[in-house]
Design an enzyme around this catalytic site. Structure first.
Site, PDB file in Angstrom:
ATOM      1  NE  ARG A   1      -2.128  -5.625   7.280  1.00  0.00           N
ATOM      2  CZ  ARG A   1      -3.097  -6.422   6.871  1.00  0.00           C
ATOM      3  NH1 ARG A   1      -3.505  -7.436   7.629  1.00  0.00           N
ATOM      4  NH2 ARG A   1      -3.675  -6.213   5.712  1.00  0.00           N
TER       5      ARG A   1
ATOM      6  CG  PHE B   1     -13.952   1.696   6.472  1.00  0.00           C
ATOM      7  CD1 PHE B   1     -13.383   1.195   5.312  1.00  0.00           C
ATOM      8  CD2 PHE B   1     -14.709   0.835   7.262  1.00  0.00           C
ATOM      9  CE1 PHE B   1     -13.556  -0.130   4.934  1.00  0.00           C
ATOM     10  CE2 PHE B   1     -14.888  -0.495   6.899  1.00  0.00           C
ATOM     11  CZ  PHE B   1     -14.307  -0.976   5.730  1.00  0.00           C
TER      12      PHE B   1
ATOM     13  CE  LYS C   1      -3.974  -2.158   2.287  1.00  0.00           C
ATOM     14  NZ  LYS C   1      -4.892  -2.063   3.442  1.00  0.00           N
TER      15      LYS C   1
ATOM     16  CG  HIS D   1      -5.448  -6.320  -0.033  1.00  0.00           C
ATOM     17  ND1 HIS D   1      -6.655  -6.390   0.618  1.00  0.00           N
ATOM     18  CD2 HIS D   1      -5.531  -7.166  -1.106  1.00  0.00           C
ATOM     19  CE1 HIS D   1      -7.443  -7.239  -0.049  1.00  0.00           C
ATOM     20  NE2 HIS D   1      -6.781  -7.718  -1.094  1.00  0.00           N
TER      21      HIS D   1
END
EC number: 2.7.4.6
Length: 141
Positions: A104, A59, A11, A117
């Site tokens: 992460r 969101f 990302k 992702h």
């Protein structure tokens, strides 16, 4: 165990931190092969289409804005049990809950800017791969 393909996005937050190589190395060291890869700037329409399942969620607008805020790296990963292996490497969606040593935990800042992702099922992997790659762009190794 069956050889599978899964879809991955590095990302905008991780691209901006210049950790593409570090993340890719984790995939490869875990036995996943990169069989397709490209860097691209998502358009608003591409991001909305990709995340259409979340369009009614509160969101959604922020997600689309984040995913179009800078370039991403989209990849197809292949290997034994690739979907589960990739999800294990990524760690929990919220980096504060992600196990130490996961992508992460090491590279993400927040649940929104969470570095990567990965597909959560074979059906999702097939759909997501086809969204970004023509069949001729995915190789065998």
């Amino acid at each position: 165990m069956a050889v599978q393909r899964t879809f991955s996005i590095i990302k905008p937050d991780a691209v901006a931190k210049n950790v593409i190589g570090k993340i890719t190395t984790r995939f490869e060291e875990a036995g996943l092969k990169i069989v397709a890869s490209k860097m691209k700037q998502l358009s608003k329409a591409e991001a909305e289409g990709f995340y259409a399942e979340h369009s009614e969620r509160g969101f959604f607008g922020d997600l689309v804005a984040f995913m179009t805020s800078g370039p991403v790296v989209v990849q197809v990963l292949e290997g034994e049990n690739a979907i589960a292996k990739n999800r294990e490497l990524m760690g929990a969606t919220n980096p504060k809950e992600a196990a130490a040593g996961t992508i992460r935990a090491d590279f993400a800042e927040s649940i929104d800017a969470n570095a990567v992702h990965g597909s959560d099922s074979e059906a999702a992997a097939a759909r997501e791969i086809a969204y970004f790659f023509a069949a001729t762009e995915v190789t065998t190794r």
